[in-house]
Design a protein around this motif. Structure first.
Motif, PDB file in Angstrom:
ATOM      1  N   GLU A 113      -9.669  64.370   9.466  1.00 40.15           N
ATOM      2  CA  GLU A 113      -9.025  63.493  10.454  1.00 40.15           C
ATOM      3  C   GLU A 113      -7.725  64.084  10.993  1.00 40.15           C
ATOM      4  O   GLU A 113      -6.983  63.407  11.706  1.00 40.15           O
ATOM      5  N   ARG A 114      -7.455  65.323  10.664  1.00 39.14           N
ATOM      6  CA  ARG A 114      -6.160  65.907  11.041  1.00 39.14           C
ATOM      7  C   ARG A 114      -5.940  65.914  12.550  1.00 39.14           C
ATOM      8  O   ARG A 114      -4.807  65.819  13.020  1.00 39.14           O
ATOM      9  N   HIS A 115      -7.014  66.001  13.308  1.00 37.40           N
ATOM     10  CA  HIS A 115      -6.876  66.031  14.772  1.00 37.40           C
ATOM     11  C   HIS A 115      -6.392  64.685  15.323  1.00 37.40           C
ATOM     12  O   HIS A 115      -5.930  64.603  16.466  1.00 37.40           O
ATOM     13  N   LEU A 116      -6.488  63.639  14.512  1.00 41.17           N
ATOM     14  CA  LEU A 116      -6.030  62.313  14.936  1.00 41.17           C
ATOM     15  C   LEU A 116      -4.574  62.056  14.554  1.00 41.17           C
ATOM     16  O   LEU A 116      -4.009  61.029  14.924  1.00 41.17           O
ATOM     17  N   ALA A 117      -3.987  62.986  13.807  1.00 38.46           N
ATOM     18  CA  ALA A 117      -2.669  62.750  13.212  1.00 38.46           C
ATOM     19  C   ALA A 117      -1.537  63.281  14.085  1.00 38.46           C
ATOM     20  O   ALA A 117      -1.735  64.098  14.986  1.00 38.46           O
ATOM     21  N   ILE A 118      -0.341  62.769  13.774  1.00 34.91           N
ATOM     22  CA  ILE A 118       0.894  63.304  14.346  1.00 34.91           C
ATOM     23  C   ILE A 118       1.795  63.714  13.185  1.00 34.91           C
ATOM     24  O   ILE A 118       1.545  63.365  12.032  1.00 34.91           O
ATOM     25  N   THR A 119       2.852  64.438  13.497  1.00 35.68           N
ATOM     26  CA  THR A 119       3.815  64.846  12.479  1.00 35.68           C
ATOM     27  C   THR A 119       4.959  63.845  12.449  1.00 35.68           C
ATOM     28  O   THR A 119       5.538  63.526  13.495  1.00 35.68           O
TER      29      THR A 119
END
Length: 365
Positions: A113-119
Motif C-alpha cells: 500500500e506504499r503508493h497510497l501513503a504520504i510522508t
C-alpha cells in the motif's frame, strides 16, 4: 498465531510457509487489549507467468519475560523486531519493512500500500492520510498529539487536576487510586462532607482521614453493602453476549458472589464497595491513614516536568538535562521559572544545578 520471541521461532515460521521470502513486514495493530506488533512475510511461488506473491501472518513479536515495555524510549518489541529483521535480511536477502519502529501506529501502510501513503511532515514515516475531519492530513497521529502537547507546554495550560488517594504510615505510601473528580471515588458519598470541610485553597491540598474516620467509614460502607447484597442477583448472561461480558467472584463475610465487571451497574457498585471495605479493614488493622492529594494549581507544564524527573530520570536530574528535554519548546527562563514554582510548592528540591523530586511531587503524578 505463535509468539515470536527469538529469531529461531521466526525462522521456523518462514520455512514452514515455503516459497521464496522477499519482504518481512512489521506492522502495529491495536484493540482494547493494547498494542500488538505483528510480523508478515511476502513469498513468491511459481515461475515466469505463473509467479504469485502471497502475504502470510507469521505471529506476534513478544518480549521475553522480565523485559520492560520500553527500552531507551522505544517499545522493547520494536527493538526485537529490528533484530529479527536484520537477521532475516542477511539469511534470505529479503527486504525488512518496518514503517513505525519508534511509535505504536496502525495508520502505516502495508508493503503493498506504499503508493497510497504520504510522508509525515514531522517524523517522516509513511502514513495513510486520515479521513477524519478533526485531524490534520499531513502528519501522523503521534505527531499530532506531540504538537498538541507542545502547545499546552508553551501556554502553561491548567492541568485536569484530579485526586490521588494513598494509604500512609511511617513514610510509606501505598497508592489506592486516582480520579479526575473526587466524587468518582466509591467512598466519596460517605466522606464527602468531612473531606470538603478540611479542604483549603492551596495549589495542592492534602486531606487526611485518621483511624476513627476510617472506622466510621467502614461502618457506613458495610451498611450500604449489606443493603445491596440483599438485592443481589446471580448474573444471567445471554449466550450471544457471553464473549463481551467479564465476570469475577468476590468473597464477603464468608460468602462468594459472582459479579459482572461490565454492563451491570449494581454489580460494579457491589464490587467497588467490597474492595473499599477491604481497604478500610487493612488500614485499621495495620495502622494506616488515608491521604487524598487534590491538584488544584498544577499546570500541564508542571505535571510534565515532574513526570520527566520521576519516570525518565528516576527521580533525580539536573537543570541542563531538563532544558534539553524542552529544547525548541520552552526557553531556559521558562524552565527555571517552572522549577522555582515547583520548588515553592515543595514538589522538587534544587541544589546548585541538581533537581530531585520530593515525596509530595511523586504523590501528585
Amino acid at each position: 498465531m505463535p509468539d515470536i520471541t527469538t529469531f529461531e521461532t521466526l525462522d521456523r515460521e518462514i520455512e514452514r510457509i515455503g516459497g521464496k521470502p522477499i519482504v518481512l513486514e512489521a506492522l502495529w495493530a491495536g484493540d482494547t487489549g493494547g498494542w500488538y506488533l505483528l510480523l508478515y512475510i511476502y513469498t513468491v511461488k511459481g515461475i515466469f507467468f505463473f509467479k504469485r506473491t502471497t502475504r502470510h501472518l507469521l505471529g506476534e513479536v513478544s518480549s521475553p519475560e522480565g523485559i520492560e515495555y520500553f527500552t531507551n524510549g522505544k517499545p522493547s518489541v520494536s527493538l526485537l523486531a529490528e533484530q529479527f529483521g536484520n537477521k532475516a535480511s542477511e539469511k534470505y536477502n529479503l527486504t525488512f519493512y518496518f514503517p513505525s519502529p519508534k511509535d505504536t501506529d496502525e495508520d502505516c501502510p502495508a508493503w503493498t500500500e506504499r503508493h497510497l501513503a504520504i510522508t509525515c511532515a514531522d517524523c517522516s514515516k509513511l502514513i495513510i492520510p486520515t479521513d477524519s475531519p478533526h485531524l490534520p492530513k499531513d502528519i501522523c497521529y503521534d505527531c499530532h498529539l506531540t504538537r498538541e502537547e507542545n502547545e499546552k507546554l508553551k501556554d502553561d495550560s491548567p492541568a485536569d487536576g484530579g485526586v490521588h488517594m494513598y494509604l500512609y504510615k511511617d513514610d510509606e505510601y501505598e497508592p489506592i487510586g486516582y480520579c479526575t473528580n473526587f466524587e468518582s471515588f466509591p467512598i466519596a458519598p460517605f466522606i464527602e462532607e468531612k473531606v470538603k470541610n478540611r479542604l483549603n485553597e492551596n495549589a495542592i491540598d492534602i486531606v487526611k482521614l485518621d483511624r476513627q474516620d476510617i472506622i466510621e467509614l467502614k461502618g457506613k460502607l458495610e451498611n450500604a453493602l449489606d443493603q445491596k447484597l440483599d438485592k443481589y442477583e446471580i448474573p444471567v448472561i445471554d449466550e450471544r453476549k457471553k464473549r463481551f461480558i467479564i465476570t469475577h467472584t468476590l468473597k464477603y463475610k464468608g460468602k462468594e458472589y459472582e459479579l459482572m465487571r461490565n454492563f451491570n451497574d449494581e454489580h460494579i457498585r457491589i464490587s467497588n464497595f467490597i474492595h473499599s471495605v477491604e481497604t478500610a479493614e487493612k488500614a485499621i488493622a495495620e495502622n494506616y491513614i488515608y491521604e487524598f492529594y487534590f491538584n488544584k494549581g498544577i499546570t500541564y507544564r508542571d505535571d510534565s516536568f515532574l513526570r520527566f524527573i520521576h519516570y525518565v530520570c528516576h527521580g533525580r536530574t539536573n537543570i541542563a538535562d531538563i532544558s534539553n528535554r524542552y529544547t525548541n519548546i520552552l526557553t531556559d527562563t521558562e524552565v527555571l521559572q517552572t522549577l522555582k514554582k515547583l520548588e515553592q510548592l515543595r514538589c522538587v528540591m534544587i541544589s546548585n544545578d541538581g533537581v530531585q523530586i520530593t515525596q509530595l511531587g511523586q504523590c501528585i503524578i
